[in-house]
Design a protein around this motif. Structure first.
Motif, PDB file in Angstrom:
ATOM      1  N   SER A 157       0.756  -1.358   0.030  1.00 31.02           N
ATOM      2  CA  SER A 157      -0.053   0.015   0.021  1.00 31.02           C
ATOM      3  C   SER A 157       0.839   1.444   0.023  1.00 31.02           C
ATOM      4  O   SER A 157       0.174   2.462   0.036  1.00 31.02           O
ATOM      5  N   VAL A 158       2.242   1.071   0.042  1.00 25.56           N
ATOM      6  CA  VAL A 158       2.932   2.347  -0.194  1.00 25.56           C
ATOM      7  C   VAL A 158       2.864   3.259  -1.237  1.00 25.56           C
ATOM      8  O   VAL A 158       2.784   4.354  -1.161  1.00 25.56           O
ATOM      9  N   ALA A 159       2.853   2.644  -2.101  1.00 27.26           N
ATOM     10  CA  ALA A 159       2.465   3.287  -3.418  1.00 27.26           C
ATOM     11  C   ALA A 159       1.199   4.349  -3.391  1.00 27.26           C
ATOM     12  O   ALA A 159       1.242   5.396  -3.621  1.00 27.26           O
ATOM     13  N   THR A 160       0.194   3.740  -3.193  1.00 27.11           N
ATOM     14  CA  THR A 160      -0.973   4.556  -3.130  1.00 27.11           C
ATOM     15  C   THR A 160      -1.041   5.902  -2.211  1.00 27.11           C
ATOM     16  O   THR A 160      -1.164   7.014  -2.651  1.00 27.11           O
ATOM     17  N   PHE A 161      -0.278   5.559  -1.089  1.00 22.04           N
ATOM     18  CA  PHE A 161       0.180   6.680   0.056  1.00 22.04           C
ATOM     19  C   PHE A 161       0.867   7.531  -0.564  1.00 22.04           C
ATOM     20  O   PHE A 161       0.682   8.901  -0.499  1.00 22.04           O
ATOM     21  N   THR A 162       2.095   7.155  -1.435  1.00 20.57           N
ATOM     22  CA  THR A 162       3.024   8.157  -1.912  1.00 20.57           C
ATOM     23  C   THR A 162       2.364   8.997  -2.976  1.00 20.57           C
ATOM     24  O   THR A 162       2.391  10.116  -2.896  1.00 20.57           O
ATOM     25  N   ARG A 163       1.465   8.239  -3.939  1.00 23.05           N
ATOM     26  CA  ARG A 163       0.840   9.168  -4.732  1.00 23.05           C
ATOM     27  C   ARG A 163       0.097  10.142  -4.388  1.00 23.05           C
ATOM     28  O   ARG A 163       0.198  11.359  -4.776  1.00 23.05           O
ATOM     29  N   LEU A 164      -0.805   9.980  -3.310  1.00 27.27           N
ATOM     30  CA  LEU A 164      -1.787  11.050  -2.787  1.00 27.27           C
ATOM     31  C   LEU A 164      -0.997  12.166  -2.196  1.00 27.27           C
ATOM     32  O   LEU A 164      -1.160  13.154  -2.244  1.00 27.27           O
ATOM     33  N   MET A 165       0.096  11.574  -1.377  1.00 29.14           N
ATOM     34  CA  MET A 165       0.880  12.674  -0.606  1.00 29.14           C
ATOM     35  C   MET A 165       1.549  13.543  -1.657  1.00 29.14           C
ATOM     36  O   MET A 165       1.469  14.757  -1.329  1.00 29.14           O
ATOM     37  N   ARG A 166       2.051  12.861  -2.523  1.00 26.59           N
ATOM     38  CA  ARG A 166       2.753  13.705  -3.815  1.00 26.59           C
ATOM     39  C   ARG A 166       1.957  14.846  -4.305  1.00 26.59           C
ATOM     40  O   ARG A 166       2.107  15.982  -4.511  1.00 26.59           O
ATOM     41  N   SER A 167       0.501  14.305  -4.649  1.00 27.23           N
ATOM     42  CA  SER A 167      -0.247  15.254  -5.320  1.00 27.23           C
ATOM     43  C   SER A 167      -0.824  16.307  -4.309  1.00 27.23           C
ATOM     44  O   SER A 167      -0.825  17.667  -4.615  1.00 27.23           O
ATOM     45  N   GLU A 168      -0.963  15.868  -3.097  1.00 30.74           N
ATOM     46  CA  GLU A 168      -1.129  17.075  -2.053  1.00 30.74           C
ATOM     47  C   GLU A 168      -0.161  18.003  -1.854  1.00 30.74           C
ATOM     48  O   GLU A 168      -0.256  19.061  -1.904  1.00 30.74           O
ATOM     49  N   VAL A 169       1.061  17.337  -1.783  1.00 31.24           N
ATOM     50  CA  VAL A 169       2.096  18.465  -1.459  1.00 31.24           C
ATOM     51  C   VAL A 169       2.094  19.392  -2.581  1.00 31.24           C
ATOM     52  O   VAL A 169       2.790  20.801  -2.699  1.00 31.24           O
ATOM     53  N   LEU A 170       2.256  18.792  -3.797  1.00 31.36           N
ATOM     54  CA  LEU A 170       2.233  19.284  -4.969  1.00 31.36           C
ATOM     55  C   LEU A 170       1.493  20.942  -5.090  1.00 31.36           C
ATOM     56  O   LEU A 170       1.902  21.860  -5.529  1.00 31.36           O
ATOM     57  N   THR A 171       0.371  20.477  -4.559  1.00 26.45           N
ATOM     58  CA  THR A 171      -0.646  21.565  -4.560  1.00 26.45           C
ATOM     59  C   THR A 171      -0.097  22.794  -3.337  1.00 26.45           C
ATOM     60  O   THR A 171      -0.169  23.890  -3.980  1.00 26.45           O
ATOM     61  N   VAL A 172       0.364  22.382  -2.321  1.00 29.22           N
ATOM     62  CA  VAL A 172       0.572  23.087  -1.211  1.00 29.22           C
ATOM     63  C   VAL A 172       1.805  23.825  -1.741  1.00 29.22           C
ATOM     64  O   VAL A 172       1.979  25.086  -1.141  1.00 29.22           O
ATOM     65  N   ARG A 173       2.810  23.179  -2.045  1.00 33.21           N
ATOM     66  CA  ARG A 173       4.099  24.021  -2.002  1.00 33.21           C
ATOM     67  C   ARG A 173       4.209  25.043  -2.935  1.00 33.21           C
ATOM     68  O   ARG A 173       4.929  25.826  -3.029  1.00 33.21           O
ATOM     69  N   ASN A 174       3.133  24.941  -3.958  1.00 35.01           N
ATOM     70  CA  ASN A 174       3.105  26.439  -4.715  1.00 35.01           C
ATOM     71  C   ASN A 174       2.247  27.270  -4.402  1.00 35.01           C
ATOM     72  O   ASN A 174       2.128  28.557  -5.028  1.00 35.01           O
ATOM     73  N   LEU A 175       1.589  27.195  -3.105  1.00 35.10           N
ATOM     74  CA  LEU A 175       0.755  28.056  -2.441  1.00 35.10           C
ATOM     75  C   LEU A 175       1.624  29.707  -1.937  1.00 35.10           C
ATOM     76  O   LEU A 175       2.953  29.217  -1.497  1.00 35.10           O
ATOM     77  N   PRO A 176       1.265  30.712  -1.973  1.00 35.65           N
ATOM     78  CA  PRO A 176       2.113  31.802  -1.554  1.00 35.65           C
ATOM     79  C   PRO A 176       2.581  31.714  -0.251  1.00 35.65           C
ATOM     80  O   PRO A 176       3.954  32.157  -0.062  1.00 35.65           O
ATOM     81  N   PHE A 177       2.242  30.967   0.774  1.00 37.64           N
ATOM     82  CA  PHE A 177       2.570  31.236   2.066  1.00 37.64           C
ATOM     83  C   PHE A 177       4.024  30.257   2.219  1.00 37.64           C
ATOM     84  O   PHE A 177       4.645  30.597   2.963  1.00 37.64           O
ATOM     85  N   ILE A 178       4.179  29.254   1.176  1.00 35.16           N
ATOM     86  CA  ILE A 178       5.390  28.660   1.243  1.00 35.16           C
ATOM     87  C   ILE A 178       6.469  29.369   0.679  1.00 35.16           C
ATOM     88  O   ILE A 178       7.431  29.560   1.571  1.00 35.16           O
ATOM     89  N   GLU A 179       6.091  30.126  -0.109  1.00 32.87           N
ATOM     90  CA  GLU A 179       7.242  31.174  -0.629  1.00 32.87           C
ATOM     91  C   GLU A 179       7.523  32.262   0.427  1.00 32.87           C
ATOM     92  O   GLU A 179       8.591  32.638   0.753  1.00 32.87           O
TER      93      GLU A 179
END
Lengths: 283, 609
Positions: A157-179
């Motif tokens: 089940s590692v792959a499923t979690f990796t996928r989901l986490m990756r897509s979530e982080v991709l969204t968050v890391r481009n938000l202005p508050f990260i910058e």
């Protein structure tokens, strides 16, 4: 200021902060499960391994609420005594999937470039192999047994979690508050664990509750195939599998343990949602 | 709240483009035919009486419009002005039959062209849509179907609302597009919405709105998403169409100056109640309600000299040496580049920046040079796509650049900045949207404290107690109450959020603040308070502001120097006064001419000598 003068856009808090009846039921059910893990013989009246040739395949009755199986063992006692083994194995499986998967997803999405490429390709390979087959390969390599089956399910089940986490982080890391966090001088580690992770784990947590349910089923499947708990020991999946042969004449042998699995999964996801909304309300 | 404000808007006096109607004191009394309610040719285009609108049902119902009376005569423009939450859009939606399902009229009546439309169903409204009432929405891109060509969507309106047939509809569509000033209309018919600019899209929407020749046009903030020069052209177009077609226009806006310039009658709305109303001239000359006067005082366009004295005091204190410091230092980047680095907070020379490494495209910033003098406010002005935000990000160290030299506080920036900014103590950026720039999971306290935790070596950061003290100190300086400390950003109002963002920027005591449109999302009253705060901060400590904005009226009000940008190039740079009064650049003139309400400002000054 009266309520009337409030602007239209003012929205109230989430309504999820109240504990409703359904939440109490779920909590109560989980409490019973905990008791079943801690002291199974308090709840169960019979020895789960005791064979009683005269009482085979009895339908549910006050003496045997879940009926008896083909060897005359009390089905309820077997379910109760199997709780610890099943829940424990699922916890192990989910922890492996959640821990390894989220870390990989977090790192892949945040650092991008070649890190992301490597992790994503590994995930692709893992996803291309049917989960059960993958678990079987792992469990054969590790040896049979409940914990090994759990580890195998976790790895699958590692792959499923990796996928989901990756897509979530991709969204968050481009938000202005990260910058903005980088701008005030925060390094990658700080940003990753203080800003990115707390803002991206919500969906992954919901996934965890779901995954917990499917882990129970997968571990059951492995047990059914003979890779998990060896037969005389009670385990939920094994119980369902054993009952399958008598599903026409004695359906309760499959249905009642199956119902317990369903209720467990529902209660866990319900309580998980409750905990999350309480947390949000508290902060 | 108890009595609904009764009005008889004087819109009957003639108003030409050059000379708005003279308020006739006798005019209101002549309107006694209100009870007639006939759908005759004399019926007003729109009449609202005692209108109350609530959202939600039963115990959850919340009234947002508390008894509003409005009257819009045929062929006139009535501007409805108010801040967000004042209920102006709700009224516009009700007048167009577009209230969301949760909203409903609880009392009063709506008459459209003399017909009582208060209790109309959606299908009843449909008969009036397009042919009776046209609606121009706020967001042009979101209001068109992205998967259909502009021509199809316009054709649909024509087929529904006119007798155009399959054969004639294309020709009519071209005609309409040409009418609203779209060049090469025949080819544009096949364009998809994303292929057109914001201004062109708004023109298409106007074409759709007038396709069925309505008598009443409801324009809900039709230009607030557009650049100032585009705004002016769109509003000019609306004015022309109005005269040509005899349209009555209900013009919803938050911009008082714009309303003053473009309307015959003005209605000011505050918290769902009309506070001031009447002929535009009259309201401008003698606002009845303190709220209206407040709005005039807060709008930079109508009070350009509000901070003039404080700017002079600050300029003297900055002690740039010359009497007319701004004019010289701002216009002479060469001089500061060679020797006087000490009195320059930021020096930008020949900055070039390409995005995405595409050599074919023109650079986002192309050879821009300017100087931010220490202790002054330097504004970067331009329309969208002018590169002003890119420059701000380069100066803040968030973006690399291709060529040129950027010196911040005596330190030459590398062309590829580090990921984590080690120079946070020198310069801080205040983002345009504070809600997006603050971590939603962080409390205000954590957000403000975070920079201190990251830079533990500073004087305020050594211990928990010192840090907490510093947070409180900064909070006090941005005039926020201590209660907000434990709240999340989304629980604050827009103005409070921007104060939190400023507090976070100030907590490390930087010398330079880069402010990227810090007030563009705020209502004018809130904007005025934030601007006031920025002045107070400058008076308390020496701060240099690089102020990015598209609002020239704000620049005129608050800045010492200004650099005007157009498509990545510097048009000119210099002292604000010189640029505004004596610019040789056509582009600058065009920008200045687009500031709305210049006439209104003059009227105000005459009215209050």
């Amino acid at each position: 200021m009266s309520a009337q003068t409030l602007p239209v856009t003012t929205s109230g808090r989430r309504s999820g902060t109240r504990i409703v009846l359904g939440d109490w039921v779920a909590l109560a059910f989980l409490a019973v499960l905990l008791l079943a893990i801690a002291a199974p013989s308090w709840i169960a009246a019979y020895d789960p391994l005791e064979v009683s040739p005269g009482n085979t395949l009895l339908p549910p009755s006050p003496a045997h609420p879940f009926g008896t199986d083909y060897l005359g063992r009390d089905s309820l006692s077997r379910v109760v005594h199997g709780t610890g083994r099943t829940i424990g194995a699922s916890l192990v499986a989910v922890s492996i999937g959640l821990g390894v998967g989220s870390l990989l997803g977090l790192v892949a999405a945040y650092f991008g470039r070649w890190v992301d490429a490597v992790v994503s390709r590994i995930v692709d390979v893992l996803l291309s192999i049917p989960g059960l087959l993958l678990s079987m390969v792992v469990v054969v390599a590790l040896g049979f047994g409940t914990i090994n089956a759990a580890i195998a399910v976790g790895i699958a089940s590692v792959a499923t979690f990796t996928r989901l986490m990756r897509s979530e982080v991709l969204t968050v890391r481009n938000l202005p508050f990260i910058e903005a966090a980088h701008h005030i001088g925060a390094g990658p580690g700080t940003v990753l664990f203080r800003h990115v992770l707390p803002n991206s784990y919500t969906a992954v947590l919901s996934m965890t509750a779901l995954q917990f349910g499917s882990s129970i089923l997968w571990i059951a499947a492995l047990s059914f195939l003979g890779y998990g708990a060896p037969p005389p020991h009670p385990e939920w999946g094994l119980l369902v599998a054993e009952g399958r042969e008598y599903i026409v004449s004695s359906p309760w042998l499959t249905l009642l343990p199956g119902l317990v699995i369903v209720l467990t999964v529902l209660s866990i996801s319900r309580v998980a949602a409750l905990v999350r909304s309480q947390q949000e309300a508290l902060r | 709240m108890t009595t609904s404000t009764s009005t008889a808007l004087d819109t009957s006096t003639p108003a030409g483009p050059g000379h708005p109607g003279v308020p006739g004191p006798a005019a209101p009394s002549s309107r006694e035919t209100l009870g007639g309610a006939g759908a005759g040719p004399d019926a007003p285009a729109l009449r609202l009486e005692g209108l109350r609108i609530a959202y939600g049902h039963g115990g959850n119902a919340r009234e947002v419009v508390h008894g509003v009376d409005l009257l819009l005569e045929r062929g006139r423009t009535l501007a409805l002005v108010g801040q967000s939450g004042s209920g102006k859009s709700t009224i516009a939606q009700a007048a167009g039959g577009l209230l969301p399902l949760s909203g409903h009229v609880t009392a009063g009546t709506i008459h459209v062209a003399g017909r009582d439309a208060t209790a109309w169903t959606r299908s009843q409204w449909r008969s009036l849509r397009g042919t009776g009432v046209g609606y121009v929405p706020q967001d042009p891109l979101g209001s068109l179907d992205p998967l259909q060509t502009v021509g199809r969507q316009l054709g649909q309106a024509l087929r529904l609302h006119t007798d155009a047939t399959r054969a004639t509809v294309a020709a009519r569509a071209v005609e309409l597009l040409e009418h609203v000033g779209i060049h090469d209309a025949a080819r544009r018919l096949d364009a998809y919405p994303h292929e057109l600019s914001g201004g062109q899209l708004q023109r298409v929407l106007i074409a759709i709105a007038i396709a069925g020749r309505p008598e009443l046009l409801i324009a809900d903030e039709p230009t607030s998403a557009l650049d100032v020069t585009v705004q002016k052209r769109i509003l000019d177009l609306l004015g022309e169409l109005q005269r040509e077609l005899g349209l009555a226009v209900l013009f919803i806006t938050h911009d008082l100056a714009l309303a003053a310039e473009r309307s015959d009658a003005l209605a000011v709305l505050n918290h769902g109640r009309l506070v001031d109303h009447g002929a535009t001239r009259r309201v401008l000359a003698a606002p009845e309600d303190p709220y209206t006067r407040q709005l005039f005082a807060d709008a930079p366009a109508t009070s350009p000299d509000k901070y003039a004295e404080r700017i002079e005091v600050l300029a003297r204190r900055a002690g740039a040496g010359q009497d007319d410091a701004g004019a010289r230092a701002g216009a002479a980047p060469d001089g500061s580049a060679t020797g006087t680095g000490a009195d320059a907070a930021v020096v930008v020379e020949g900055l070039v920046k390409h995005y995405g490494g595409a050599e074919g495209r023109p650079p986002a910033v192309d050879g821009v040079s300017f100087t931010l003098r220490r202790g002054s406010t330097h504004a970067l002005v331009g329309e969208s796509g002018s590169g002003k935000t890119t420059i701000a990000r380069v100066v803040a160290g968030l973006e690399g650049f291709g060529a040129g030299r950027v010196v911040v506080d005596g330190r030459v920036l590398e062309s590829r900045p580090q990921h984590a900014n080690p120079y946070a103590r020198q310069l801080q950026l205040v983002h345009q949207n504070p809600l997006a720039a603050l971590d939603p999971k962080f409390s205000v306290r954590r957000s403000i404290e975070e920079p201190l935790r990251l830079h533990r070596t500073g004087p305020h950061a050594a211990s928990d107690a010192l840090r907490a003290g510093r947070v409180r100190e900064v909070l006090e300086r941005v005039a926020l109450p201590a209660e907000v400390l434990d709240k999340r950003p989304r629980e604050l109002s827009g103005g409070q959020r921007q104060r939190v963002a400023i507090a976070r920027a100030l907590v490390l005591a930087p010398d330079i603040l880069v402010l990227d449109e810090p007030t563009s999302a705020l209502d004018v009253t809130v904007q005025a308070r934030v601007v006031e705060l920025l002045f107070e901060l400058r008076e308390q400590q020496e701060l240099s502001y690089l102020f990015i904005t598209h609002d020239l009226s704000l620049v005129r009000q608050i800045a010492d120097d200004v650099s005007v940008l157009e498509r990545g190039r510097l048009v000119e740079t210099g002292a604000v006064r010189r640029v505004f009064e004596d610019s040789g650049q056509a582009y600058t003139h065009r920008l200045i001419d687009s500031i709305p309400g210049r006439g209104a400002a003059a009227g105000q000054r005459k009215a209050q000598p």
